[in-house]
Design a protein around this motif. Structure first.
Motif, PDB file in Angstrom:
ATOM      1  N   TYR A 183       0.840  -1.200   0.000  1.00  0.00           N
ATOM      2  CA  TYR A 183       0.000   0.000   0.000  1.00  0.00           C
ATOM      3  C   TYR A 183       0.875   1.249   0.000  1.00  0.00           C
ATOM      4  N   GLY A 215      -7.083   7.907  -0.150  1.00  0.00           N
ATOM      5  CA  GLY A 215      -7.824   6.674   0.170  1.00  0.00           C
ATOM      6  C   GLY A 215      -8.708   6.266  -0.999  1.00  0.00           C
ATOM      7  N   HIS A 253      -8.109   3.053  -3.594  1.00  0.00           N
ATOM      8  CA  HIS A 253      -9.239   2.125  -3.796  1.00  0.00           C
ATOM      9  C   HIS A 253      -9.426   1.907  -5.305  1.00  0.00           C
ATOM     10  N   ALA A 282     -12.938   3.565   2.154  1.00  0.00           N
ATOM     11  CA  ALA A 282     -11.474   3.638   2.007  1.00  0.00           C
ATOM     12  C   ALA A 282     -10.920   5.004   2.414  1.00  0.00           C
ATOM     13  N   ASN A 320      -8.534   5.873   6.023  1.00  0.00           N
ATOM     14  CA  ASN A 320      -7.265   6.608   6.055  1.00  0.00           C
ATOM     15  C   ASN A 320      -7.296   7.725   7.089  1.00  0.00           C
ATOM     16  N   TYR A 374      -8.578  -6.322   4.323  1.00  0.00           N
ATOM     17  CA  TYR A 374      -8.886  -4.975   3.861  1.00  0.00           C
ATOM     18  C   TYR A 374      -8.414  -4.758   2.414  1.00  0.00           C
ATOM     19  N   LEU A 405     -10.379  -3.675  -1.118  1.00  0.00           N
ATOM     20  CA  LEU A 405     -10.006  -2.657  -2.110  1.00  0.00           C
ATOM     21  C   LEU A 405      -9.913  -3.247  -3.514  1.00  0.00           C
TER      22      LEU A 405
END
Length: 596
Positions: A334, A390, A394, A417, A421, A548, A552
């Motif tokens: 990420y 975020g 996504h 999302a 953040n 998570y 996404l």
């Protein structure tokens, strides 16, 4: 630099690289011509969609054309947003809008034709291996079939469409153009006109008299038009019920949730779980009363600052570092995508003359997402940066893991999302803060988000549910009924430490969202889902992060509720809201500790 710079004066490294989407105008024109040519081919499949091979070719053409148009539309509008006064891109944006409408018209026969097939034929197409990539699309059409009417009825419903937008249009004109508020005194004692925009500024004033005066004036003005406003809201409720009955839905609420395939239990469970946790809100109100040092807490004290504005100057480069540091729990993958976004022209950072205000994340499938900011060196802007990134990540993950059709995620999922953040950034700042004043500022900032995004939106959602159910049961809703329902909900949500001023009974007349019915609950569920994710990630680490990231990467490949459930957040159960409430409780505890 005190003046707002022209676009040409902004640093190149602070601008997004739209050339990653189209190298130049010639490339845009070439793709525009290709899209125009494809539109002409769409009609060739009409009348043949019962044949799997023809349907597949038609869907493939639809995707190819839609992606071209999306790219043209996104690019021309983002160029337009760089400087809205620049006529070249104003014209280009109009050109893209026109081809978008033209495309919609050309493709409009597909869904009705597929839906005209018998259930058996539709089921056979859903199970056809050659159509596997379109299975979710076909299942969704099959699900909608029960609520699609005959051809002549659909034509009639389309004509009703213009009439049915009337309540919202009338309200909008009344609320934004015709409604004039008297003058009120500001902090300097000057008489200034009260407006919708200034109202919240007045409520945030440190001067209590200014707050009270603005509050009473605002609702007194609405009160004078209560009969008209009640009639308009009633008309909107009646319209919703008409559509629900005509399309054979169990209720207006059922109809609005059907689009995203959300069970009604998600809506009712949100209200029930929040009711159970009302004592937390009462505790927060008690704390607010104590911090403001007032004998009675009134409705106009809800936005008053609890601590002096804590000025945190955070330069953009520092904001990026802090955001990255705060998102470390999400793992290396990420963070490397985030860094790529920071370094490689995803973001248009600063304000310039003519630039569109606000912030957003946008983009077209097949190229990286883009983020528009108007960055100021403050805490709010840092939260905006992590929020929009975020959304951008996504989109990046769903685009790189799904085909074009399945990459689009719903509004129900969109805010998860971005809000996650923000939750991780807040957690990081609170843990790092050593200054009690700074900590209190952050805690009140976060606690107020729970109050406004979870409790207040749930109260709105409950109001909508009550007024629709009463109308569905044949009861009338007078202005007095609407005001009583609304007043009683405020008493329920704020508790005995709050003096619920009678004026608040008119607040229903000020909420434009009530004309976009059963929408606001998504703010509360999205915030709760994000808070639940952040709690799981911070407590469990790697397994929760994997779930998570799976969320996404899912885009819109399944129904929203299933995508969340697979990732460990079941919105049809009270658990995510319970987890959000436990975070809210810990904020209140920390605030109580600091005020001892």
């Amino acid at each position: 630099m005190n003046h707002v710079p022209k676009r040409s004066e902004t640093a190149v490294e602070a601008r997004w690289k739209l050339e990653d989407l189209f190298a130049d105008q010639a490339a845009w024109d070439k793709e525009f011509a290709e899209a125009k040519a494809l539109i002409k081919k769409v009609g060739a499949f009409e009348g043949k969609l019962g044949d799997p091979a023809q349907l597949k070719a038609c869907f493939e053409l639809e995707d190819e054309l839609s992606l071209h148009v999306e790219r043209l539309y996104v690019y021309s509008n983002m160029k337009h947003h760089e400087d809205t006064a620049e006529p070249t891109y104003q014209a280009l944006s109009d050109k893209a809008k026109k081809i978008s409408v033209e495309t919609g018209e050309a493709l409009s026969y597909i869904t009705p034709e597929v839906l005209s097939l018998s259930d058996a034929e539709l089921d056979a197409l859903i199970e056809n291996k050659d159509l596997a990539v379109f299975k979710h699309t076909l299942e969704e059409m099959r699900r909608q079939k029960a609520h699609v009417l005959s051809k002549s009825e659909e034509a009639l419903m389309a004509q009703v469409g213009n009439v049915s937008s009337a309540p919202g249009s009338i309200y909008s004109i009344l609320n934004n153009a015709d409604l004039k508020f008297p003058k009120v005194k500001n902090e300097a004692g000057e008489e200034v006109e009260l407006t919708q925009g200034r109202y919240i500024q007045f409520l945030e004033s440190k001067n209590r008299e200014v707050r009270a005066n603005a509050f009473h004036t605002m609702y007194d003005t609405y009160g004078k038009l209560k009969n008209t406003l009640a009639t308009t809201l009633n008309a909107n409720v009646t319209k919703n019920i008409f559509y629900a009955r005509a399309r054979k839905y169990p209720s207006a609420l059922g109809m609005s949730l059907y689009g995203d395939n959300i069970p009604e239990s998600v809506y009712t469970n949100l209200i029930d779980t929040i009711h159970k946790h009302m004592p937390l809100m009462y505790r927060y109100m008690n704390l607010r009363k104590k911090l403001l040092g007032v004998d009675e807490l009134h409705m106009y004290d809800l936005f008053a600052p609890l601590v002096d504005e804590f000025d945190m100057e955070i330069k953009y480069d520092d904001a990026k570092k802090i955001v990255k540091e705060s998102l470390k729990p999400l793992g290396e993958d990420y963070l490397s995508v985030l860094q790529d976004g920071f370094d490689n022209g995803w973001i248009d950072v600063y304000e310039n003359e003519g630039k569109r205000s606000g912030a957003y994340s946008w983009g077209a499938f097949g190229t990286h997402p883009y983020v528009l900011l108007n960055h100021k060196d403050n805490l709010n802007s840092m939260f905006t940066l992590t929020h929009e990134m975020g959304h951008a990540l996504h989109s990046y993950y769903s685009d790189t893991n799904q085909n074009y059709r399945d990459a689009q995620y719903t509004i129900f999922l969109a805010e998860v999302a971005s809000t996650l953040n923000e939750a991780l950034l807040m957690d990081y700042l609170l843990n790092k803060s050593t200054d009690p004043k700074e900590k209190m500022y952050l805690l009140t900032y976060y606690a107020d988000q729970f109050r406004t995004t979870v409790f207040r939106q749930t109260m709105f959602a409950e109001f909508e549910k009550i007024i629709h159910e009463k109308t569905e049961q044949g009861e009338s809703l007078t202005p007095q009924d609407l005001s009583k329902i609304y007043y009683d909900l405020n008493v329920l949500y704020y508790g005995k430490d709050m003096v619920v001023d009678k004026d608040i009974e008119m607040e229903w007349a000020r909420i434009p969202h009530f004309y976009n019915s059963f929408y606001v609950y998504k703010y509360a569920t999205g915030f709760s889902a994000a808070t639940s994710f952040s709690k799981q990630i911070l407590e469990e680490g790697a397994p929760a992060v994997d779930r998570y990231l799976g969320f996404l990467k899912s885009g819109g490949s399944d129904f929203s509720i299933n995508i969340l459930k697979k990732a460990g957040v079941d919105m049809s159960s009270p658990e995510p809201i319970e987890q959000a409430m436990s975070v809210f409780e810990s904020l209140i505890e920390q605030m109580e500790e600091l005020t001892k």
